[in-house]
Design a protein around this motif. Sequence first.
Motif, PDB file in Angstrom:
ATOM      1  N   PRO A 163       3.075   7.631  -1.514  1.00  9.31           N
ATOM      2  CA  PRO A 163       1.617   7.537  -1.642  1.00  9.31           C
ATOM      3  C   PRO A 163       1.223   6.219  -2.298  1.00  9.31           C
ATOM      4  N   ILE A 164       0.007   5.800  -2.091  1.00  8.10           N
ATOM      5  CA  ILE A 164      -0.480   4.557  -2.671  1.00  8.10           C
ATOM      6  C   ILE A 164      -0.781   4.769  -4.150  1.00  8.10           C
ATOM      7  N   PRO A 165      -0.376   3.864  -5.029  1.00  2.87           N
ATOM      8  CA  PRO A 165      -0.714   4.006  -6.458  1.00  2.87           C
ATOM      9  C   PRO A 165      -2.225   3.908  -6.656  1.00  2.87           C
ATOM     10  N   ALA A 166      -2.723   4.627  -7.640  1.00  2.00           N
ATOM     11  CA  ALA A 166      -4.168   4.638  -7.892  1.00  2.00           C
ATOM     12  C   ALA A 166      -4.681   3.274  -8.321  1.00  2.00           C
ATOM     13  N   ASP A 167      -3.815   2.433  -8.917  1.00  2.00           N
ATOM     14  CA  ASP A 167      -4.236   1.108  -9.375  1.00  2.00           C
ATOM     15  C   ASP A 167      -3.758  -0.001  -8.447  1.00  2.00           C
ATOM     16  N   TRP A 168      -3.498   0.375  -7.191  1.00  2.00           N
ATOM     17  CA  TRP A 168      -2.977  -0.631  -6.246  1.00  2.00           C
ATOM     18  C   TRP A 168      -3.972  -1.754  -6.023  1.00  2.00           C
ATOM     19  N   GLN A 169      -3.471  -2.997  -5.907  1.00  2.00           N
ATOM     20  CA  GLN A 169      -4.305  -4.160  -5.645  1.00  2.00           C
ATOM     21  C   GLN A 169      -3.669  -5.012  -4.547  1.00  2.00           C
TER      22      GLN A 169
END
Length: 256
Positions: A152-158
């Motif tokens: 899953p994509i991290p919540a703080d992904w940039q």
Amino acid sequence: MSWFAVDDNADTHPKIIAAKNAAVGLWMRAGSYASQHLTDGIVPGVIAKMYGSKAQITKLVEVGLWHEHGHTCPRPKCQQPAPGDYYMHDYLEYNPARAEVTARRERAAAKKRDYRERQQAPGAQGGRRPQQPAYDEQPLPDPAPPTSAARPIPADWQPSAEDVETAQLARADAGLPQLTAQQLDQVTRKFVRRQLDDQRVAPAWGGRWQQWAENERTELAAPGGVVVPLQQPTRSQQQVAGLDRLRERLNGGSAS
């Protein structure tokens, strides 16, 4: 297994036509029996009476498909049956004799024995496999490694700087305005939230974010809740704005 051969023109043969279907059925069953038991065409009387009626047997003899004891058929391969038995006319013309079938089976069995002996000989390549442990004694194989590192994509992904540059260049090629830093931040938060809501997984997210940013054409909110349109005003909107400015100038001039 042996086979009882029937000519592909048998359906129109005069003897078959004269015998009619019921007697031909007896002829077929008796032929199968003779082939299975390698009788060389002899039909024991007890088999003939068990498979068919007296009328059917008589019909087969009358049309020449069967011979009784004492027949005078000139065919050299038509054997003389014992009293009470019957012989199928021309059986050995189309079907192998007992001796031929037996010899063929013996040759096949000898080949198999020879092959097994060669395979089991010490040092023979491809010989007998070593005895395997019982099924419940065999160790379980190691679990297969995962086919991908999807997560899953991290919540703080940039996005990376390269992701941003690629998206901005694609927008420029499509004639779309560049995204400001604040708009990029809004796009990223929206992208991450959507991937988490859909429970999507992927090995990497840069490429997906680029497509998202390239195609972003909705209005993005600026600070203070002001809506900043990303699309350029239409031609009609520009014309209306120009008329408004002209009207203001004219009004201002008359006032002076």
